[in-house]
Design an enzyme around this catalytic site. Structure first.
Site, PDB file in Angstrom:
ATOM      1  N   GLY A 174       3.653 -10.102   2.401  1.00 27.66           N
ATOM      2  CA  GLY A 174       3.025 -10.234   3.717  1.00 27.66           C
ATOM      3  C   GLY A 174       2.285 -11.555   3.831  1.00 27.66           C
ATOM      4  N   PHE A 175       1.690 -11.736   4.969  1.00 30.67           N
ATOM      5  CA  PHE A 175       0.999 -12.986   5.258  1.00 30.67           C
ATOM      6  C   PHE A 175      -0.152 -13.231   4.265  1.00 30.67           C
ATOM      7  CE2 PHE A 175      -2.863 -13.964   7.917  1.00 30.67           C
ATOM      8  CZ  PHE A 175      -2.799 -15.336   7.769  1.00 30.67           C
ATOM      9  N   ILE A 176      -1.070 -12.299   4.148  1.00 31.00           N
ATOM     10  CA  ILE A 176      -2.215 -12.519   3.250  1.00 31.00           C
ATOM     11  C   ILE A 176      -1.757 -12.445   1.794  1.00 31.00           C
ATOM     12  CG2 ILE A 176      -4.520 -11.737   2.544  1.00 31.00           C
ATOM     13  CD1 ILE A 176      -4.916 -10.588   5.341  1.00 31.00           C
TER      14      ILE A 176
ATOM     15  N   ASP B  76       6.868  -4.942  -2.325  1.00 27.77           N
ATOM     16  CA  ASP B  76       6.819  -4.983  -0.862  1.00 27.77           C
ATOM     17  C   ASP B  76       8.104  -4.356  -0.327  1.00 27.77           C
ATOM     18  OD1 ASP B  76       5.085  -7.185   1.166  1.00 27.77           O
ATOM     19  OD2 ASP B  76       6.783  -6.030   1.959  1.00 27.77           O
TER      20      ASP B  76
ATOM     21  N   LEU C 289      -2.705  -4.403  -0.948  1.00 33.15           N
ATOM     22  CA  LEU C 289      -2.675  -4.948   0.423  1.00 33.15           C
ATOM     23  C   LEU C 289      -1.593  -4.302   1.280  1.00 33.15           C
ATOM     24  CD1 LEU C 289      -4.514  -7.088  -0.865  1.00 33.15           C
ATOM     25  CD2 LEU C 289      -3.164  -8.861   0.207  1.00 33.15           C
TER      26      LEU C 289
ATOM     27  N   ALA D 229      -7.635  -3.219   0.232  1.00 33.43           N
ATOM     28  CA  ALA D 229      -7.817  -3.945   1.498  1.00 33.43           C
ATOM     29  C   ALA D 229      -8.098  -2.953   2.614  1.00 33.43           C
ATOM     30  CB  ALA D 229      -6.552  -4.739   1.816  1.00 33.43           C
TER      31      ALA D 229
ATOM     32  N   TYR E  34      -5.253   4.045  12.831  1.00 32.79           N
ATOM     33  CA  TYR E  34      -5.307   2.997  11.812  1.00 32.79           C
ATOM     34  C   TYR E  34      -6.709   2.958  11.189  1.00 32.79           C
ATOM     35  CZ  TYR E  34      -5.169  -1.654   9.710  1.00 32.79           C
ATOM     36  OH  TYR E  34      -5.248  -2.709   8.827  1.00 32.79           O
TER      37      TYR E  34
ATOM     38  N   LYS F   5      -7.760   3.902   7.327  1.00 32.23           N
ATOM     39  CA  LYS F   5      -8.461   2.929   6.479  1.00 32.23           C
ATOM     40  C   LYS F   5      -9.820   3.488   6.036  1.00 32.23           C
ATOM     41  CE  LYS F   5      -5.658  -0.537   5.981  1.00 32.23           C
ATOM     42  NZ  LYS F   5      -5.243  -1.033   4.671  1.00 32.23           N
TER      43      LYS F   5
END
Ligand code: UDP
Length: 328
Positions: free
Chosen positions: A14-16, A35, A80, A121, A153, A157
């Protein structure tokens, strides 16, 4: 081989995660990424795949047999992997709830066997619609009705956080929870609803910039490079264990001004239009008005301060998108 050398990153495509992989490889670590490529992409890792210290496993964190092996072979785990992006979560509610709750439970269960250190995360979404604008970690989570899908969401979390603290308390697990606030920069996709990549892509194509609501809602944006450094610093600090930290930028901007800035920086002819929330996200959608982190806690412990300004972030991200489009 140095201690704590083998790192597992879930969601590392992913991006991060891809920026985190890069930083850890640069520090000489051996990095394994798992992933499922649902929102992550191999493009994010092309420059890493040739590195002998990097291993990519395509698979889901819900596969307990694979996860058990990967966790056994890791010294530290950054978790993540998650369904992310307001739009993605609204479009894929079952998958998002499942991955974001059961996925984390699996990681904690398996990591607890040998008490592996895990950084989980989480998200500023857990503050929900708390009417404050600046959030210390002790602020209340105020979530909306369960018929409003957005809150699933935040709820998942929040459950991940409860579970992390429970594993820490009951099983002595070394767990750190980090709440990310609007992390941005190169490689963030425009497909899952995030505002900066969307505005940049719209501007570069001279399409209307879609400001939702009245555009006076504020967000604060943090450069991904700053964020991954902060996260790695937390992982290496013994006093971070058992705690939750905000990570973000304390300076907010309205979405209207953000649109204006991006339009100027791209020399775009786009017009800026206002789209009602119910048109953008469906009936009954609730947005938070203001959201800025109080970063006193992470600053005191690991001296975290965001270094890259919003102007610089936008310039680097625009340059990245332009470069990518040229190569297509
Ligand atoms: N937003 C917008 N236009 C877009 C996408 C997002 O005005 O095309 C707004 C969105 O309603 C929110 C803010 O930008 O107020 C940040 O949205 P994003 O999805 O990036 O992150 P969030 O903070 O909502 O998780």
């Amino acid at each position: 081989m140095a201690d704590k050398n083998r790192i597992l990153i879930t969601g590392g495509a992913g991006f991060i995660g891809s920026h985190l992989s890069e930083l850890l490889l640069a520090k000489g670590k051996k990095v394994t990424v798992i992933d499922d490529l649902s929102t992550g992409s191999k493009d994010n890792m092309v420059h890493l795949l040739e590195n002998d210290n990097f291993t990519f496993v395509e698979g889901t964190i819900l596969d307990e047999i694979t996860m058990k092996k990967l966790i056994e072979n890791a010294d530290e785990i950054y978790h993540l992997a998650a369904a992310v992006g307001v739009k993605y979560v609204l479009d894929n509610p079952i998958k998002s709830i499942h991955i974001n709750s059961r996925g984390t439970e699996i990681i904690l269960e398996l990591a607890s066997i040998d008490k592996k250190k895990v950084l989980i995360a989480s998200s500023s979404e857990v503050y929900g619609k708390n009417p404050s604008s600046v959030f210390p970690e002790t602020a209340d989570s105020i979530l909306g009705a369960t018929k409003i899908s957005r809150w699933s969401y935040a709820c998942a979390k929040a459950l991940d956080e409860f579970l992390s603290f429970a594993y820490h308390q009951e099983k002595g697990m070394p767990v750190i929870v980090v709440r990310f606030f609007n992390t941005v920069g190169p490689r963030q996709s425009d497909r899952y609803g995030m505002v900066i990549p969307r505005f940049i892509s719209q501007s570069l194509h001279n399409l209307p910039l879609t400001v939702y609501g009245d555009g006076q809602q504020t967000r604060s944006f943090t450069y991904v490079g700053d964020v991954v450094e902060g996260v790695v610093a937390l992982m290496s600090h013994p006093d971070a264990i058992g705690n939750v930290f905000n990570i973000g930028n304390p300076h907010g901007i309205t979405i209207e001004s953000l649109a204006q800035k991006i339009k100027e920086k791209t020399n775009s002819n786009s017009e800026i239009v206002r789209i009602p929330y119910n048109q953008a996200y469906g009936e009954g959608f609730e947005d938070m008005r203001h959201r800025v982190p109080d970063i006193t806690k992470i600053h005191s412990l690991v001296n975290f301060t965001p270094k890259v300004s919003l102007d610089e972030i936008l310039e680097r991200t625009i340059e990245f998108v332009e470069g990518k489009e040229k190569n297509v």
